[in-house]
Design a protein around this motif. Structure first.
Motif, PDB file in Angstrom:
ATOM      1  N   LYS A 141      -5.480   6.963   3.894  1.00  0.00           N
ATOM      2  CA  LYS A 141      -5.887   7.569   2.620  1.00  0.00           C
ATOM      3  C   LYS A 141      -4.664   7.697   1.709  1.00  0.00           C
ATOM      4  CE  LYS A 141      -9.904   9.941   4.558  1.00  0.00           C
ATOM      5  NZ  LYS A 141      -9.872   9.327   5.893  1.00  0.00           N
TER       6      LYS A 141
ATOM      7  N   TYR B 272       0.831  -1.207   0.000  1.00  0.00           N
ATOM      8  CA  TYR B 272       0.000   0.000   0.000  1.00  0.00           C
ATOM      9  C   TYR B 272       0.863   1.252   0.000  1.00  0.00           C
ATOM     10  CZ  TYR B 272      -3.619   3.336   1.298  1.00  0.00           C
ATOM     11  OH  TYR B 272      -4.476   4.402   1.304  1.00  0.00           O
TER      12      TYR B 272
ATOM     13  N   ASN C  91      -6.723  -8.008   2.155  1.00  0.00           N
ATOM     14  CA  ASN C  91      -7.836  -7.109   1.832  1.00  0.00           C
ATOM     15  C   ASN C  91      -8.290  -6.263   3.011  1.00  0.00           C
ATOM     16  OD1 ASN C  91      -7.819  -8.104  -0.743  1.00  0.00           O
ATOM     17  ND2 ASN C  91      -9.468  -9.577  -0.406  1.00  0.00           N
ATOM     18  N   ILE C  92      -8.334  -6.866   4.195  1.00  0.00           N
ATOM     19  CA  ILE C  92      -8.863  -6.148   5.357  1.00  0.00           C
ATOM     20  C   ILE C  92      -7.973  -4.981   5.727  1.00  0.00           C
ATOM     21  CG2 ILE C  92      -9.261  -6.340   7.851  1.00  0.00           C
ATOM     22  CD1 ILE C  92     -10.375  -9.140   7.306  1.00  0.00           C
TER      23      ILE C  92
ATOM     24  N   ASN D 123      -5.705  -3.568   3.938  1.00  0.00           N
ATOM     25  CA  ASN D 123      -5.637  -2.633   2.814  1.00  0.00           C
ATOM     26  C   ASN D 123      -6.816  -1.660   2.844  1.00  0.00           C
ATOM     27  OD1 ASN D 123      -6.213  -1.918  -0.265  1.00  0.00           O
ATOM     28  ND2 ASN D 123      -4.062  -2.485  -0.082  1.00  0.00           N
ATOM     29  N   GLU D 124      -8.017  -2.175   3.118  1.00  0.00           N
ATOM     30  CA  GLU D 124      -9.192  -1.303   3.191  1.00  0.00           C
ATOM     31  C   GLU D 124      -9.096  -0.339   4.362  1.00  0.00           C
ATOM     32  OE1 GLU D 124     -11.703  -0.943   0.995  1.00  0.00           O
ATOM     33  OE2 GLU D 124     -10.443  -2.267  -0.219  1.00  0.00           O
TER      34      GLU D 124
ATOM     35  N   LYS E  42      -6.850   2.463   3.446  1.00  0.00           N
ATOM     36  CA  LYS E  42      -7.563   3.415   2.590  1.00  0.00           C
ATOM     37  C   LYS E  42      -8.449   4.336   3.432  1.00  0.00           C
ATOM     38  CE  LYS E  42      -7.780   0.388  -1.470  1.00  0.00           C
ATOM     39  NZ  LYS E  42      -8.685  -0.419  -2.334  1.00  0.00           N
ATOM     40  N   LYS E  43      -9.024   3.780   4.483  1.00  0.00           N
ATOM     41  CA  LYS E  43      -9.924   4.561   5.320  1.00  0.00           C
ATOM     42  C   LYS E  43      -9.166   5.552   6.189  1.00  0.00           C
ATOM     43  CE  LYS E  43     -13.441   4.156   8.924  1.00  0.00           C
ATOM     44  NZ  LYS E  43     -14.238   3.247   9.785  1.00  0.00           N
TER      45      LYS E  43
END
Length: 925
Positions: free
Chosen positions: A896, A745, A885-886, A888-889, A892-893
């Motif tokens: 950012k 990321y 995935n977890i 990574n999300e 993003k939250k």
């Protein structure tokens, strides 16, 4: 699609009914002709032939008198229901996703169903995670296959395992789906197929739907729905004898006519089973013929030739099931239509008989025609002890302690119900010498004690857990089905472990309900146990005494540690302070180790588990990377065997052939509150019985949030760089204004704006000024020596680079005859410049036309050079960690696109406001 002649004749008298049937056939016939059972690849045919066989069977079993009164509307509804009844077999991925996404919610029968498809699916997945090995074998054909959550994003992503998992879910609910298709049509990958045209009214759809659904239900369970749509005329809503049609469909689904055979009749199972069971029955079910022309005109006679006892039992069981269905069907017909004076709706048959009851036939068989299984005797219990527990007496202590703890919490609940809040649960455990060869082990609690029924049916009945009894549930399960107390007893085998302590146990117990006092002695292979009654002035509770020999005494008091040993010291099994437990040896108090002292735990809860506490701080017995799991305070294991997170989304390998390295890898230690007894522990309770926890996803989310909190709260010394050492050991890369970590990321976020500089140094920390390199990120590999074999990544980083290395080290590593590097590395090195002390070279065709630091041997920053064994300008391909995935999300939250985390805490708080607000639990605890 061929409609039986009698049905066709009746339909021809009602153009509307006939037209409705033909409309539905024209819409659904292509689906059955295509017959692609996407989720049921190993099942038998469920296409046009199957529908036609059930139609023919339905026509055949209707009595002659009933045909005189049956209407075209009833025939049309029966045909529509037969078209619908197994439509679930033809579900495609798009349809299934639509079910989960709520496309059919408006069709839900609120009288029968209280849950949407998405709720049913989530509950099913939770169940699948706890499947036993037998269930896995029956459904997936592999008893050891781990649970994986299917990826529904793309049809091509689904494996054979995924299809069987989804297929089993659809199989369970295919009758409900049939009813909902009658109201909402079928939504497939090719579009929406309406169930009929505008000519098919809602009332007919409702009746066809409940009729199709009824073949997988108890008929009486449909009455509430019929009363809702038919009110006082629910027995024949809208003039349709719907319950009679239900009888026809369910019997027709058992008995099918196959005109392609010499004898046109064939038995089938009522519902499609798992692929393995279905194929087995298809291959081996040996029915020769079925005779309907008997002296008893209401009987069916089946002639069979099963070739072994297994098939014999299967066929006999099937015949018994059909007889049971006939009996129930006739009972329902009498109950519903008994008031009619004449012309009551009926079917032709009441009985099904076979040659399997004929003594002459049975005497000629070359096998014993009975269901024969193993029967256990008392010796089996003795044989089970060693395989389950080995010969370590500490497991005996655990099981007896566990029973005492359960009894104490049960009494506490009883006392609280009676408004007695002064009860203090306690347990005394002691080992005292009797003589030079023996000691006596005693465990005594002030719990609720056992009744005679509990002693006989549960304590002394191996495999029968008191927790599963109705008596226990009435007392300790609330009206919502939730258990009120923690209870560890689960399998009903704990008493076996007590015999690891000695050959005979002596039990004294006084029950809180009736104050009865019982006492007895027992050996593991005792042919008879005498339970005595008596009187006692003592408090309620249980006392168990066992005479132990010196060898077992020493195993308990002075255990010898062995890395292969998964046992716990006898005083350390229980982690909590209630009940209060006192240990003593030879009348001297023994303290138990408090391994939770000064350990920080974080908590979350789920629907099944009241509390899950987790921590990475535990390090039991100085074992590296130990992973403790405790359930209701009792340690299951100190070293969990499946202690790594699984990331199905990242099973693919990297371009270099290695499994992708995950950022959050190891699972934490866990303390689980499991009131419902659903946590999947193995039979011996020494580990868990699944690869993933039932709350695996929740745990991934919690550990990911904790990781981000650590990352944002970590202070960085920019004058003396070192490893910040946070949990999961991410590698930090430092810039002039802030830092990142070496995960996909962050690396992808900055790779176009920064040059990656790797500094390799022998030192554990490095004092260096990087303020002049604003467009660089420094990767400090500290405490690293470049003088050993297998140094590829240190001197030839993945993706290539421009590298400065001390000349003596270069020569020792890159000399051909030494063979310290593989041939691929040696073939891809290119020396750019060298002098007496250093060599400047590139790896793997690295483009060095625009260097940031390594502009030439005479121009290198002396401040860096004096502290480094090697300076390297490298690509982002050297950093291969993935987040999953977890995480990574969550990046993003919370992160950012602010990839560079500032050194100043005030700037972080401003930049990551949402994180500091929502993750404060991890900052402050």
């Amino acid at each position: 699609m061929k409609i039986p002649d009698k049905f066709k004749d009746i339909l021809s008298k009602n153009q509307i009914a006939n037209s409705v049937v033909l409309d539905v056939i024209s819409s659904f016939e292509p689906i059955f002709k295509d017959n692609k059972l996407y989720f049921f690849e190993e099942y038998t045919d469920h296409g046009i032939d199957h529908i036609e066989k059930v139609l023919e069977s339905a026509e055949f079993i209707i009595s002659i008198d009933s045909f005189k009164n049956i209407t075209a509307t009833e025939i049309s509804i029966l045909i529509l229901s037969i078209i619908l009844h197994d439509i679930g077999m033809h579900v495609e991925l798009a349809t299934f996703k639509g079910m989960l996404n709520g496309d059919y919610d408006k069709c839900k029968n609120n009288i029968i169903d209280d849950k949407a498809w998405s709720q049913l699916w989530n509950e099913y997945l939770t169940e699948v995670k706890r499947f036993s090995s037998v269930q896995k074998q029956n459904i997936f054909g592999d008893s050891s296959i781990p649970f994986l959550n299917p990826n529904l994003d793309n049809k091509d992503n689904l494996t054979g395992y995924d299809k069987k998992l989804i297929g089993e879910f659809i199989r369970r609910h295919h009758c409900r789906f049939a009813q909902e298709v009658s109201l909402g049509g079928l939504k497939s990958e090719k579009g929406h197929v309406n169930f009929g045209t505008d000519k098919l009214n809602v009332q007919t759809k409702e009746l066809a739907g409940i009729l199709a659904r009824s073949h997988g239900m108890n008929i009486r369970d449909t009455f509430a729905y019929l009363m809702d749509i038919g009110h006082d005329s629910w027995r024949n809503p809208h003039g349709v004898n719907i319950i009679y049609l239900m009888v026809i469909l369910r019997i027709a689904d058992y008995i099918q006519i196959d005109n392609s055979r010499v004898n046109p009749y064939l038995l089938k199972l009522k519902t499609f089973n798992s692929p393995i069971s279905q194929l087995e029955n298809q291959s081996h079910l040996a029915v020769n013929s079925i005779n309907f022309n008997n002296v008893d005109e209401e009987s069916i006679y089946v002639d069979c030739s099963p070739n072994d006892s297994k098939m014999f039992v299967k066929i006999k069981t099937l015949i018994a099931d059909i007889q049971n269905e006939l009996d129930k069907s006739w009972a329902v017909l009498g109950e519903v239509y008994g008031f009619i004076p004449q012309n009551k709706p009926s079917i032709k048959f009441r009985r099904i008989l076979s040659n399997l009851d004929n003594k002459k036939f049975l005497s000629k068989l070359e096998y014993v025609p009975k269901k024969i299984t193993f029967n256990a005797d008392n010796n089996l219990s003795k044989l089970l002890v060693a395989p389950l527990y080995g010969d370590n007496p500490t497991f005996g202590v655990r099981e007896l302690l566990q029973n005492s703890i359960d009894a104490c919490f049960e009494r506490k609940e009883i006392e609280y119900q009676n408004k007695n809040y002064n009860y203090l649960p306690k347990i005394e455990i002691s080992i005292d010498r009797l003589n030079d060869d023996e000691s006596i082990f005693i465990i005594e609690d002030n719990g609720k004690g056992m009744s005679s029924d509990e002693i006989i049916n549960y304590f002394l009945n191996v495999g029968n857990s008191f927790r599963k009894s109705m008596e226990w549930k009435k007392q300790f399960v609330n009206e919502d089905g939730k258990t009120k107390i923690n209870r560890n007893g689960k399998f009903g085998i704990g008493v076996l472990a007590s015999f690891l302590l000695g050959k005979e146990i002596k039990v004294e117990t006084k029950n809180i309900y009736n104050s009865e006092y019982h006492f007895f002695a027992a050996t593991i292979d005792a042919p008879y146990i005498n339970i005595n009654k008596g009187n006692s002035e003592d408090d309620f509770g249980t006392k168990i005494s066992v005479v132990i020999n010196n060898e077992d005494r020493n195993k308990l008091i002075n255990p010898k540690w062995d890395y292969r040993d998964n046992s716990i010291k006898w005083t350390n099994w229980y982690l909590y302070d209630e009940p209060k437990i006192n240990f003593s040896v030879d009348q001297k108090s023994v303290s138990r180790e408090n391994i939770l002292e000064n350990i920080q735990f974080f908590d979350f809860s789920t629907n099944d588990f009241e509390k899950v506490s987790w921590s990475y701080d535990l390090n039991i017995r100085n074992r590296n990377y130990s992973s403790l799991i405790a359930c209701n305070g009792i340690i299951i294991t100190e070293n969990h065997s499946s202690d790594y997170f699984r990331y199905p989304e990242n099973y693919q390998t990297s371009p270099y052939g290695y499994y992708q390295e995950m950022l959050i890898n190891r699972k934490p230690s866990l303390l689980i509150v499991d009131k419902e007894g659903v946590f999947p522990v193995k039979l011996d309770r020494n580990d868990i019985d699944c690869d993933e926890f039932p709350f695996e996803n929740d745990l991934k989310i919690e550990t990911a949030k904790h990781f981000i909190a650590q990352l944002l709260f970590r202070e960085i010394d920019t004058k003396s760089f070192t490893d910040p050492k946070i949990i999961h050991s991410p590698h930090f890369l430092f810039g002039t204004d802030g830092f990142i970590i070496d995960s996909e990321y962050f690396i992808n976020g900055v790779k176009d704006d920064f040059q990656f500089i790797r500094i390799i140094s022998d030192d554990k920390q490095i004092e260096v000024d990087i303020s002049g390199y604003e467009d660089c990120l420094f990767d400090f590999k500290l405490d690293t020596k470049i003088n050993l074999t297998y140094q590829e990544n240190n001197v030839a980083p993945h993706g290539g680079g421009l590298i400065l290395l001390e000349k003596n080290k270069y020569e020792s590593l890159f000399q051909d005859k030494v063979k310290r590097l593989n041939r691929y590395v040696l073939d891809n090195v290119n020396i750019i410049d060298q002098n007496q002390k250093y060599v400047l070279y590139t790896m793997y065709d690295y483009d060095y036309t625009n260097p940031k630091i390594l502009t030439g041997l005479n121009n290198i920053d002396k401040n860096l050079l004096s502290r480094a064994t090697s300076i390297q300008e490298i690509t982002n391909l050297s950093f291969t960690k993935k987040e999953g995935n977890i995480l990574n999300e969550l990046f993003k939250k919370y992160i950012k696109t602010h990839y560079i985390i500032p050194y100043e805490m005030s700037k972080r708080r401003e930049l990551y406001k949402e994180a500091f607000k929502e993750l404060s639990y991890y900052f402050t605890k």
